[in-house]
Design a protein around this motif. Structure first.
Motif, PDB file in Angstrom:
ATOM      1  N   ALA A 106      31.266  51.194  54.065  1.00 51.82           N
ATOM      2  CA  ALA A 106      32.488  51.855  53.610  1.00 51.82           C
ATOM      3  C   ALA A 106      33.669  50.895  53.648  1.00 51.82           C
ATOM      4  N   ILE A 107      33.757  50.088  54.704  1.00 51.84           N
ATOM      5  CA  ILE A 107      34.823  49.079  54.773  1.00 51.84           C
ATOM      6  C   ILE A 107      34.678  48.082  53.632  1.00 51.84           C
ATOM      7  N   ILE A 108      33.453  47.614  53.400  1.00 49.90           N
ATOM      8  CA  ILE A 108      33.213  46.671  52.310  1.00 49.90           C
ATOM      9  C   ILE A 108      33.577  47.295  50.967  1.00 49.90           C
ATOM     10  N   GLY A 109      33.191  48.555  50.779  1.00 51.64           N
ATOM     11  CA  GLY A 109      33.482  49.223  49.513  1.00 51.64           C
ATOM     12  C   GLY A 109      34.962  49.336  49.243  1.00 51.64           C
ATOM     13  N   VAL A 110      35.736  49.664  50.268  1.00 55.81           N
ATOM     14  CA  VAL A 110      37.188  49.771  50.091  1.00 55.81           C
ATOM     15  C   VAL A 110      37.791  48.415  49.738  1.00 55.81           C
ATOM     16  N   VAL A 111      37.410  47.379  50.468  1.00 58.21           N
ATOM     17  CA  VAL A 111      37.985  46.054  50.234  1.00 58.21           C
ATOM     18  C   VAL A 111      37.602  45.527  48.860  1.00 58.21           C
ATOM     19  N   VAL A 112      36.337  45.689  48.482  1.00 55.67           N
ATOM     20  CA  VAL A 112      35.892  45.213  47.166  1.00 55.67           C
ATOM     21  C   VAL A 112      36.623  45.942  46.055  1.00 55.67           C
ATOM     22  N   SER A 113      36.758  47.264  46.180  1.00 55.86           N
ATOM     23  CA  SER A 113      37.467  48.021  45.141  1.00 55.86           C
ATOM     24  C   SER A 113      38.940  47.633  45.077  1.00 55.86           C
ATOM     25  N   GLU A 114      39.547  47.321  46.217  1.00 58.28           N
ATOM     26  CA  GLU A 114      40.939  46.861  46.206  1.00 58.28           C
ATOM     27  C   GLU A 114      41.061  45.504  45.516  1.00 58.28           C
ATOM     28  N   TYR A 133      43.654  43.750  47.929  1.00 58.20           N
ATOM     29  CA  TYR A 133      44.633  43.375  46.897  1.00 58.20           C
ATOM     30  C   TYR A 133      45.324  42.069  47.256  1.00 58.20           C
ATOM     31  N   LEU A 134      45.638  41.868  48.540  1.00 58.62           N
ATOM     32  CA  LEU A 134      46.265  40.603  48.941  1.00 58.62           C
ATOM     33  C   LEU A 134      45.336  39.422  48.691  1.00 58.62           C
ATOM     34  N   VAL A 135      44.045  39.603  48.957  1.00 54.96           N
ATOM     35  CA  VAL A 135      43.084  38.528  48.681  1.00 54.96           C
ATOM     36  C   VAL A 135      43.115  38.160  47.204  1.00 54.96           C
ATOM     37  N   SER A 136      43.053  39.162  46.356  1.00 56.11           N
ATOM     38  CA  SER A 136      43.059  38.913  44.913  1.00 56.11           C
ATOM     39  C   SER A 136      44.393  38.345  44.451  1.00 56.11           C
ATOM     40  N   LYS A 137      45.481  38.835  45.007  1.00 49.32           N
ATOM     41  CA  LYS A 137      46.819  38.396  44.607  1.00 49.32           C
ATOM     42  C   LYS A 137      47.050  36.915  44.907  1.00 49.32           C
ATOM     43  N   TYR A 138      46.760  36.505  46.133  1.00 48.34           N
ATOM     44  CA  TYR A 138      47.029  35.117  46.512  1.00 48.34           C
ATOM     45  C   TYR A 138      45.936  34.163  46.042  1.00 48.34           C
ATOM     46  N   ARG A 139      44.776  34.703  45.722  1.00 51.12           N
ATOM     47  CA  ARG A 139      43.733  33.838  45.164  1.00 51.12           C
ATOM     48  C   ARG A 139      44.124  33.323  43.787  1.00 51.12           C
ATOM     49  N   THR A 140      44.810  34.157  43.012  1.00 53.86           N
ATOM     50  CA  THR A 140      45.187  33.762  41.648  1.00 53.86           C
ATOM     51  C   THR A 140      46.222  32.640  41.643  1.00 53.86           C
ATOM     52  N   VAL A 141      46.996  32.500  42.715  1.00 50.15           N
ATOM     53  CA  VAL A 141      47.996  31.429  42.794  1.00 50.15           C
ATOM     54  C   VAL A 141      47.532  30.307  43.718  1.00 50.15           C
ATOM     55  N   PRO A 185      46.005  29.679  52.530  1.00 53.95           N
ATOM     56  CA  PRO A 185      46.308  30.234  53.854  1.00 53.95           C
ATOM     57  C   PRO A 185      46.516  31.741  53.836  1.00 53.95           C
ATOM     58  N   ARG A 186      47.207  32.243  52.814  1.00 54.15           N
ATOM     59  CA  ARG A 186      47.438  33.691  52.750  1.00 54.15           C
ATOM     60  C   ARG A 186      46.155  34.441  52.388  1.00 54.15           C
ATOM     61  N   VAL A 187      45.301  33.827  51.573  1.00 57.02           N
ATOM     62  CA  VAL A 187      44.012  34.448  51.271  1.00 57.02           C
ATOM     63  C   VAL A 187      43.181  34.586  52.536  1.00 57.02           C
ATOM     64  N   PHE A 188      43.106  33.511  53.311  1.00 57.52           N
ATOM     65  CA  PHE A 188      42.280  33.548  54.521  1.00 57.52           C
ATOM     66  C   PHE A 188      42.930  34.374  55.620  1.00 57.52           C
ATOM     67  N   ALA A 189      44.251  34.538  55.580  1.00 58.10           N
ATOM     68  CA  ALA A 189      44.888  35.447  56.528  1.00 58.10           C
ATOM     69  C   ALA A 189      44.426  36.880  56.280  1.00 58.10           C
ATOM     70  N   ASP A 236      54.279  36.490  57.937  1.00 62.39           N
ATOM     71  CA  ASP A 236      54.333  37.586  56.961  1.00 62.39           C
ATOM     72  C   ASP A 236      53.684  38.854  57.516  1.00 62.39           C
ATOM     73  N   TRP A 237      53.837  39.120  58.795  1.00 65.24           N
ATOM     74  CA  TRP A 237      53.121  40.220  59.431  1.00 65.24           C
ATOM     75  C   TRP A 237      53.521  41.572  58.858  1.00 65.24           C
ATOM     76  N   ARG A 238      54.778  41.717  58.393  1.00 63.93           N
ATOM     77  CA  ARG A 238      55.198  42.997  57.834  1.00 63.93           C
ATOM     78  C   ARG A 238      54.398  43.333  56.574  1.00 63.93           C
ATOM     79  N   GLU A 239      54.220  42.339  55.706  1.00 67.60           N
ATOM     80  CA  GLU A 239      53.460  42.567  54.481  1.00 67.60           C
ATOM     81  C   GLU A 239      52.002  42.904  54.807  1.00 67.60           C
ATOM     82  N   TYR A 240      51.403  42.141  55.710  1.00 69.55           N
ATOM     83  CA  TYR A 240      50.005  42.373  56.046  1.00 69.55           C
ATOM     84  C   TYR A 240      49.813  43.700  56.780  1.00 69.55           C
ATOM     85  N   ALA A 241      50.769  44.069  57.624  1.00 71.61           N
ATOM     86  CA  ALA A 241      50.663  45.350  58.331  1.00 71.61           C
ATOM     87  C   ALA A 241      50.775  46.512  57.353  1.00 71.61           C
ATOM     88  N   SER A 242      51.670  46.384  56.384  1.00 71.92           N
ATOM     89  CA  SER A 242      51.817  47.444  55.382  1.00 71.92           C
ATOM     90  C   SER A 242      50.552  47.619  54.556  1.00 71.92           C
TER      91      SER A 242
END
Length: 269
Positions: A186-194, A204-212, A216-220, A48-54
């Protein structure tokens, strides 16, 4: 017995962690729901590199502007607070107290003021990284030799020239230490706010795949965050090394100049 190189030790520790990550889920000691194997995580990242790169592009955009706020305003305010005695006595205790407050609890205020788009995340992360940069710069300026500032004033340097040509260069080591910490925050702040309120970004991907429960996608996504943080730390260390060489050369030149001056001075009668 010769001690191993610190670089080799660090690489061995990293290798051990990667082996641990791969073997623990495969042996069943840790359930894959909680920790998928490294190979499965990397396979998902490649698939899923396209999604993660985006999403990474969104995060990098927000991190870049957040660091600009944290580092730019942090150095400027730190130079003013550390270089002016009145501001130092009035504002330094206030900023030190604010740094002790968990800024994350104020994020709902940022979303109310700036919305849930990139603006709130950039400003929140910028403020999150601002305080260590400002405080480190102010602390570094307080250690500057007063004779340097006195010489600058006697030569007619304005306040701006004193800050940009004397104060900031003389406090580079502590400023860089603050930049290193402020950039990481600053990196932490951006990721936490996302993760809290966003529709894009690595957080956002962490939060999205965590709910389902797609581990593997969360840890990616987490792996990408770790790589981003490590790359930033490596860049900061490289800048510190380059600056250290510059400072050492400058000290040698000043010592040589003093030696020449003393040698040329006439002997006392």
């Amino acid at each position: 017995m010769k001690r191993p190189s610190p670089v080799i030790v660090r690489w061995l520790i990293l290798l051990g962690l990667l082996v641990f990550w791969e073997l623990m889920p495969r042996t069943g000691i840790i359930p894959e729901l909680f920790l998928p194997s490294l190979s499965k995580t990397v396979a998902v990242l490649i698939k899923d590199w396209r999604e993660y790169a985006s999403e990474l592009a969104v995060t990098l955009y927000e991190v870049a502007f957040a660091m600009l706020i944290a580092c730019g305003f942090g150095i400027l305010c730190g130079a003013l607070v550390g270089g002016i005695a009145l501001l130092r006595s009035l504002l330094l205790p206030v900023f030190s107290s604010m740094y002790a407050v968990p800024i994350v609890i104020l994020y709902p205020i940022f979303t109310a003021w700036f919305g849930i788009g990139s603006q709130s995340k950039i400003i929140f992360a910028g403020v999150y990284g601002f305080f260590p940069v400002m405080l480190s710069t102010a602390a570094g300026i307080r250690t500057i030799d007063p004779q340097l500032l006195l010489a600058a004033r006697s030569m007619g340097a304005t306040l701006t020239q004193q800050i940009t040509r004397v104060i900031i260069p003389a406090s580079i080591p502590t400023v860089l230490a603050g930049l290193r910490l402020g950039g990481a925050l600053a990196i932490i702040g951006v990721v936490v706010s996302e993760m809290l309120t966003a529709a894009a970004g690595i957080g956002y991907l962490v939060s999205k795949y965590r709910t389902v429960l797609d581990s593997p996608r969360v840890f990616a996504a987490i792996l990408m965050i770790l790589v981003l943080s490590v790359l930033f730390d490596m860049l900061a260390r490289w800048v510190e090394r380059r600056t250290l060489v510059w400072q050492t050369a400058g000290r040698r030149e000043r010592a040589a100049a003093r030696t020449e001056t003393l040698a040329a001075a006439p002997a006392p009668a």
